[in-house]
Design a protein around this motif. Structure first.
Motif, short mmCIF file in Angstrom:
data_model
loop_
_atom_site.label_atom_id
_atom_site.label_comp_id
_atom_site.label_asym_id
_atom_site.label_seq_id
_atom_site.Cartn_x
_atom_site.Cartn_y
_atom_site.Cartn_z
N TRP A 1 0.84 -1.20 0.00
CA TRP A 1 0.00 0.00 0.00
C TRP A 1 0.88 1.25 0.00
O TRP A 1 0.55 2.25 -0.65
N TYR B 1 0.77 4.50 -2.61
CA TYR B 1 0.35 5.85 -2.21
C TYR B 1 1.47 6.89 -2.24
O TYR B 1 1.20 8.07 -2.48
N LEU C 1 -8.55 8.98 5.66
CA LEU C 1 -8.22 7.96 6.65
C LEU C 1 -8.51 6.59 6.06
O LEU C 1 -9.67 6.27 5.78
N LEU C 2 -7.48 5.78 5.88
CA LEU C 2 -7.65 4.49 5.20
C LEU C 2 -7.54 3.32 6.17
O LEU C 2 -6.67 3.30 7.04
N ILE C 3 -8.44 2.35 6.00
CA ILE C 3 -8.32 1.08 6.71
C ILE C 3 -7.37 0.22 5.89
O ILE C 3 -7.67 -0.13 4.75
N TYR D 1 -4.02 -7.08 1.90
CA TYR D 1 -3.81 -7.46 0.51
C TYR D 1 -4.02 -6.30 -0.47
O TYR D 1 -4.97 -5.54 -0.34
N HIS E 1 -11.47 -2.27 -6.82
CA HIS E 1 -10.95 -0.91 -6.94
C HIS E 1 -11.98 0.18 -6.72
O HIS E 1 -11.71 1.35 -7.00
N VAL F 1 -9.61 -5.68 -3.60
CA VAL F 1 -8.78 -4.49 -3.43
C VAL F 1 -9.70 -3.28 -3.50
O VAL F 1 -10.20 -2.91 -4.55
N LEU F 2 -9.97 -2.69 -2.33
CA LEU F 2 -10.88 -1.55 -2.25
C LEU F 2 -10.19 -0.40 -1.53
O LEU F 2 -9.24 -0.62 -0.77
N THR F 3 -10.69 0.80 -1.73
CA THR F 3 -10.29 1.91 -0.89
C THR F 3 -11.30 1.98 0.25
O THR F 3 -12.45 2.36 0.05
N LEU F 4 -10.86 1.57 1.44
CA LEU F 4 -11.76 1.54 2.60
C LEU F 4 -11.52 2.80 3.43
O LEU F 4 -10.44 2.97 3.98
N LEU F 5 -12.52 3.65 3.52
CA LEU F 5 -12.36 4.93 4.19
C LEU F 5 -13.07 4.98 5.54
O LEU F 5 -14.20 4.50 5.67
#
Ligand SMILES: NC(=O)c1ccc[n+]([C@@H]2O[C@H](COP(=O)([O-])OP(=O)(O)OC[C@H]3O[C@@H](n4cnc5c(N)ncnc54)[C@H](OP(=O)(O)O)[C@@H]3O)[C@@H](O)[C@H]2O)c1
Ligand SMILES: NC(=O)c1ccc[n+]([C@@H]2O[C@H](COP(=O)([O-])OP(=O)(O)OC[C@H]3O[C@@H](n4cnc5c(N)ncnc54)[C@H](OP(=O)(O)O)[C@@H]3O)[C@@H](O)[C@H]2O)c1
Lengths: 344, 344
Positions: free
Chosen positions: A177, A181, A311-313, A317, B283, B308-312
């Motif tokens: 990650w 980023y 703010l990312l969890i 993976y 995504h 694969v996600l953007t988890l906010l």
């Protein structure tokens, strides 16, 4: 060959409608659907909590441990600690690849792989336990396992020691990650310089480049010295990340008031949300990789100081996470030697 | 005029090094630093948990309630429930603006504002309690409060009923983040169609536009009918978001297999992480606004299905969040009338 659900719900025997992880019983028949992979299992790497429970239950008797693991697998069609729900991972060789995955599995029959989804959701069929190792929490077995279409795994590289590869896979999400980023010129802060943190520092350094700046925040003197010796950061700050105001002040000084563009939190203790938030510039990005992160503390803490952050969890993976991590060990001989010493 | 810390740590009397929220005692002297705002307090909106505790303690006696609030404020220099740490918010008029904030405070002396940071971190000085209202958990008071440079507040619009404005401010973060993430053509899923969810639906519809699609997932028949009556979504799915596989199947059908580009979860119950993850395309972006979100369930759940996600982590604040939300009520008379009925 019939096609199964991508996430394996076709193997759930009870309760109906559940996903494999929360299921009580899976169908572990070692005959694959067209979007599954069959694995010849070599080693079961039992999670620390699950192994400790079985050791206590059996008084540490090797035969007893083997029998208890077989009993759980026969009951559930998978290995999952009845108390905590945790599982572990496995190492084995690709035995069969379903027709639908041909050409896109990234591995071929015979390749040695490690699964990166939990045993707690993996259909498992054990023929025999060959050996129990109480030092490594591992069982050598003869058996088969099934990987679903969504299942994550990685080929074990031939040019790195297996124990090393398997150890770093666990935290491969963090450097991967970070790789996705961090941009050239960024000020990057890595909080916690343990296994995940060290890998993140190398990757951040590479991506931020000569115009960027990488800062490590770590509480232990020994880890701080290691980071300095391996030249993994431009600045090393020894500080307790549970002390937000003092961390912010040190960082304001280190960055000339700019603070961080990207932060990855890799500590193994609670209550470090606030320091992470204060270390990040407005509109910066903060990735919580630490499993000690508390959702409400992060959300309310950020609002309380009126900051607008992404703010990312952090999940375990993202595409290519194992490859990115193995590459770090190839590039950085100092880090490779350090990890090799730890995990041989 | 001296300048204080942006986050108010200069007002912390004990313990030293703490931020105002976790402090035991704040300096509530109603004389501002150069980067603070002084407010003539009109109404204290006590949090439900804090008010209930005081009601129990005092047997609901109005004078007793007033005395208990004053006691807490005298002890702590702020209003904060000694048991749960929660506070509430306040409404008042701008009395003084520190020199450093001149021109960038967005308000002028005399403006009526509501604070959007918790009372639990706001220096408060109560001269007198004028009235206690046990139906609304509100106290009318004469007193002063201090807002730090980082403190969030919003001017109360003159063209909307005050009770309505104050009620929606609480969840203004959800539609504002939605406004920032949704792009033309997106498939947007809003999970939970309560206060926050309804506002998100309107905003998503506006941003995704004619080429997009907005889908509401809500468990209660009455809320589903409301969404349909107000035409807030293209598709309304009545489903329990704690059932991941069934939600995914319904959504695969509704989207022709594409799933959602952006999801905002606004439910008020736990265990909806997995359905949210399965509803999102690879995504895609998933914003957890619900405070019932569990960090580990989201992180491990996403990894378990190999997505694969953007988890906010959805916070309560982003720039202009109150303005965006008030604008929704101006644009959508159906929604305005519905909320007005609820919060008059
Ligand atoms: N999100 C995911 O999917 C995922 C996957 C795998 C792992 N993880 C999590 O990632 C985290 C890191 O894993 P890891 O293997 O790298 O752990 P680790 O090797 O134990 O590293 C953690 C580091 O943080 C340091 N630290 C502890 N308290 C600190 C404090 N107050 N301030 C600053 N530094 C502090 C530790 O120092 P000392 O221990 O020397 O005191 C250690 O060096 C864990 O929380 C783990 O659960 C998450
Ligand atoms: N992140 C932040 O900073 C922040 C700030 C403020 C609020 N919040 C949180 O935002 C959330 C929403 O607040 P709100 O005021 O909009 O709450 P609300 O009005 O109670 O709305 C929640 C909605 O979700 C529905 N729901 C409940 N269980 C469901 C399920 N299993 N499946 C689908 N829908 C379900 C509810 O239906 P019924 O109740 O009718 O059954 C209700 O319509 C809360 O969790 C709150 O804590 C977060």
């Amino acid at each position: 060959m019939e096609k199964g659900c991508k996430f394996g719900s076709h193997r759930v025997l009870e309760p109906s409608g559940a996903l494999p992880q929360s299921a009580l019983k899976l169908d572990n028949t070692p005959k694959i659907y067209s979007n599954e992979i069959l694995i010849d299992v070599g080693i079961l790497n039992i999670s620390a909590t699950a192994f400790t429970r079985i050791e206590k239950l059996t008084g540490g008797d090797l035969k007893g441990i083997a029998e208890e693991v077989i009993k759980i697998v026969n009951e559930r069609g998978k290995f999952q600690c009845p108390d905590t729900g945790s599982g572990g991972m496995l190492i084995g060789n690709v035995d069969k690849i379903g027709l639908d995955l041909n050409g896109r599995a990234g591995v071929k029959i015979g390749d040695k792989i490690a699964t990166m989804v939990s045993l707690s959701l993996t259909p498992l069929f054990i023929e025999k336990v060959l050996e129990v190792n109480v030092d490594t929490d591992q069982l050598r077995v003869k058996g088969k396992a099934v990987l679903f279409e969504s299942g994550i795994y990685a080929a074990i590289p031939e040019d790195l020691p297996e124990s090393l590869s398997v150890a770093v896979m666990d935290v491969a999400g963090a450097p991967a990650w970070t790789a996705k980023y961090v941009k050239a010129g960024d000020i990057v802060v890595v909080i916690g310089a343990g296994k995940a943190g060290l890998l993140c520092l190398h990757e951040a350094h590479k991506r931020a480049g000569i115009t960027g700046k990488v800062i490590a925040i770590e509480s232990q003197a020994a880890q701080c010295e290691l980071v300095e010796r391996l030249q993994l950061a431009d600045i090393v700050i020894q500080a307790d990340a549970a002390q937000p105001v003092s961390v912010m002040q040190k960082l304001l000084q280190a960055t000339g008031g700019r603070l961080a563009d990207f932060i990855v939190n890799t500590v193994n203790v609670p209550n470090t949300e606030m320091a992470s938030i204060l270390a990040c510039r407005d509109h910066g990005t903060l990735l919580f990789f630490s499993m000690s992160t508390n959702f409400a503390k992060a959300a309310l803490g950020c609002e309380g100081v009126g900051k607008v952050l992404t703010l990312l969890i952090g999940t375990g993976y993202t595409e290519g996470h194992a490859d990115i991590t193995f590459q770090i060990l190839r590039e950085n001989s100092g880090l490779r030697q350090y990890f090799h010493g730890l995990y041989k």
